[in-house]
Design a protein around this motif. Structure first.
Motif, mmCIF file in Angstrom:
data_model
loop_
_atom_site.group_PDB
_atom_site.id
_atom_site.type_symbol
_atom_site.label_atom_id
_atom_site.label_comp_id
_atom_site.label_asym_id
_atom_site.label_seq_id
_atom_site.Cartn_x
_atom_site.Cartn_y
_atom_site.Cartn_z
ATOM 1 N N MET A 1 -3.062 -4.419 -24.946
ATOM 2 C CA MET A 1 -3.380 -4.970 -26.537
ATOM 3 C C MET A 1 -4.177 -5.785 -27.169
ATOM 4 N N ALA A 2 -5.349 -6.613 -27.852
ATOM 5 C CA ALA A 2 -6.219 -6.941 -28.272
ATOM 6 C C ALA A 2 -6.270 -6.980 -29.896
ATOM 7 N N LEU A 3 -6.158 -7.647 -30.363
ATOM 8 C CA LEU A 3 -6.876 -8.021 -31.617
ATOM 9 C C LEU A 3 -7.157 -9.414 -32.275
ATOM 10 N N LEU A 4 -7.346 -9.551 -34.221
ATOM 11 C CA LEU A 4 -7.696 -10.757 -34.317
ATOM 12 C C LEU A 4 -7.085 -10.146 -35.705
ATOM 13 N N CYS A 5 -6.659 -11.318 -36.078
ATOM 14 C CA CYS A 5 -5.100 -11.207 -37.464
ATOM 15 C C CYS A 5 -5.197 -12.025 -38.329
ATOM 16 N N GLU A 6 -4.816 -12.190 -39.501
ATOM 17 C CA GLU A 6 -3.875 -13.280 -40.464
ATOM 18 C C GLU A 6 -3.096 -14.250 -39.848
ATOM 19 N N GLU A 7 -2.299 -13.792 -39.036
ATOM 20 C CA GLU A 7 -1.376 -14.847 -38.282
ATOM 21 C C GLU A 7 0.552 -13.422 -37.155
ATOM 22 N N ALA A 8 0.028 -14.492 -36.449
ATOM 23 C CA ALA A 8 0.888 -13.369 -35.797
ATOM 24 C C ALA A 8 2.396 -14.352 -35.279
ATOM 25 N N ARG A 9 3.787 -13.861 -34.412
ATOM 26 C CA ARG A 9 4.656 -14.530 -34.044
ATOM 27 C C ARG A 9 5.964 -13.674 -33.249
ATOM 28 N N THR A 10 6.537 -14.226 -32.686
ATOM 29 C CA THR A 10 6.990 -13.257 -31.651
ATOM 30 C C THR A 10 8.344 -13.375 -33.066
ATOM 31 N N ASN A 11 9.060 -12.465 -32.785
ATOM 32 C CA ASN A 11 10.356 -13.084 -33.498
ATOM 33 C C ASN A 11 11.451 -13.636 -32.385
ATOM 34 N N GLN A 34 -15.246 -19.941 -40.005
ATOM 35 C CA GLN A 34 -13.821 -19.144 -40.608
ATOM 36 C C GLN A 34 -12.825 -20.553 -40.577
ATOM 37 N N PRO A 35 -11.713 -20.638 -40.983
ATOM 38 C CA PRO A 35 -10.768 -21.782 -41.443
ATOM 39 C C PRO A 35 -9.774 -21.637 -40.388
ATOM 40 N N VAL A 67 -19.830 -18.806 -27.855
ATOM 41 C CA VAL A 67 -19.689 -20.204 -28.960
ATOM 42 C C VAL A 67 -17.700 -20.301 -29.190
ATOM 43 N N LEU A 68 -17.520 -19.587 -28.358
ATOM 44 C CA LEU A 68 -15.782 -20.657 -28.300
ATOM 45 C C LEU A 68 -16.055 -20.074 -26.902
ATOM 46 N N THR A 69 -14.522 -20.958 -25.704
ATOM 47 C CA THR A 69 -13.751 -21.315 -25.271
ATOM 48 C C THR A 69 -12.521 -21.668 -25.055
ATOM 49 N N LEU A 70 -11.441 -20.543 -24.676
ATOM 50 C CA LEU A 70 -9.828 -21.251 -24.451
ATOM 51 C C LEU A 70 -9.709 -20.496 -22.931
ATOM 52 N N ASP A 71 -9.183 -21.499 -22.133
ATOM 53 C CA ASP A 71 -8.663 -21.480 -20.657
ATOM 54 C C ASP A 71 -7.388 -21.855 -20.935
ATOM 55 N N GLY A 72 -6.313 -21.145 -19.975
ATOM 56 C CA GLY A 72 -5.103 -21.207 -19.819
ATOM 57 C C GLY A 72 -4.173 -20.607 -18.479
ATOM 58 N N HIS A 73 -2.773 -20.425 -18.215
ATOM 59 C CA HIS A 73 -2.525 -19.581 -17.852
ATOM 60 C C HIS A 73 -1.247 -18.904 -17.936
ATOM 61 N N THR A 74 -0.692 -17.777 -17.300
ATOM 62 C CA THR A 74 0.447 -17.243 -17.152
ATOM 63 C C THR A 74 0.946 -17.119 -16.322
ATOM 64 N N ILE A 91 -0.703 -15.521 -28.260
ATOM 65 C CA ILE A 91 -0.570 -15.653 -29.956
ATOM 66 C C ILE A 91 -1.540 -17.137 -29.862
ATOM 67 N N MET A 92 -2.570 -16.479 -29.708
ATOM 68 C CA MET A 92 -3.643 -17.934 -30.132
ATOM 69 C C MET A 92 -4.491 -18.483 -31.653
ATOM 70 N N PRO A 93 -3.685 -19.616 -32.211
ATOM 71 C CA PRO A 93 -5.141 -19.706 -33.573
ATOM 72 C C PRO A 93 -5.950 -20.763 -33.215
ATOM 73 N N LEU A 94 -6.722 -19.786 -33.572
ATOM 74 C CA LEU A 94 -8.349 -20.662 -34.000
ATOM 75 C C LEU A 94 -8.635 -20.912 -35.130
ATOM 76 N N GLU A 95 -8.604 -22.401 -34.822
ATOM 77 C CA GLU A 95 -9.339 -23.411 -35.989
ATOM 78 C C GLU A 95 -10.618 -23.104 -36.557
#
Length: 142
Positions: A1-11, A34-35, A67-74, A91-95
């Motif tokens: 699954m991969a998408l861009l959205c306004e908001e996402a969270r885990t219940n 994009q804010p 134009v933007l790079t994010l790095d992390g681990h799981t 779930i990665m907010p981009l500002e």
């Protein structure tokens, strides 16, 4: 699954709530900003996978330049056949993301020396409305 959205969270019950999925953005000019948007990625692992996995996510411009790079681990744990496979949800907010030019941008995940194409985002110039489409000064219809 991969998408861009306004908001996402885990219940609390583990379900993923996603609001405002989009693939297109319109800007009055370039560079455009994009804010806020949220990148959501879901990875289902093989049962044998185990350990810490590093990843990079690039937002690439139409020419394939980041134009933007994010790095992390799981962290992934090995799963027996009686259990569901291990899954990672990012779930990665981009500002304040800047888009230098119009065109098709793409999120690309690099994981274990593999390049995985993510969602495309088409950033386009907003076309000016013609004077016939604008309301009169009194606010009424023409």
């Amino acid at each position: 699954m991969a998408l861009l959205c306004e908001e996402a969270r885990t219940n609390p019950d583990g379900k993923l709530d996603i609001h405002g999925v989009f693939n297109d953005l319109f800007a009055p000019g370039f560079p455009a900003q994009q804010p806020r948007m949220v990148l959501v990625l879901g990875i289902e692992w093989d049962r044998e996978d185990d350990g810490r996995y590093k990843f990079l996510i690039d937002l690439e411009d139409p020419a394939g330049r980041p134009v933007l790079t994010l790095d992390g681990h799981t962290d992934v744990d090995r799963r027996s056949p009686e259990r569901p496979p291990a899954r990672t949800r990012l779930i990665m907010p981009l500002e304040q993301v800047v888009f230098p030019q119009p065109g098709a941008y793409r999120c690309v995940l690099r994981l274990n020396n593999t390049r995985i194409q993510g969602p495309a985002l088409h950033v386009m110039l907003t076309e000016a409305r013609s004077s016939e489409e604008l309301p009169t000064e009194s606010g009424g219809e023409t």
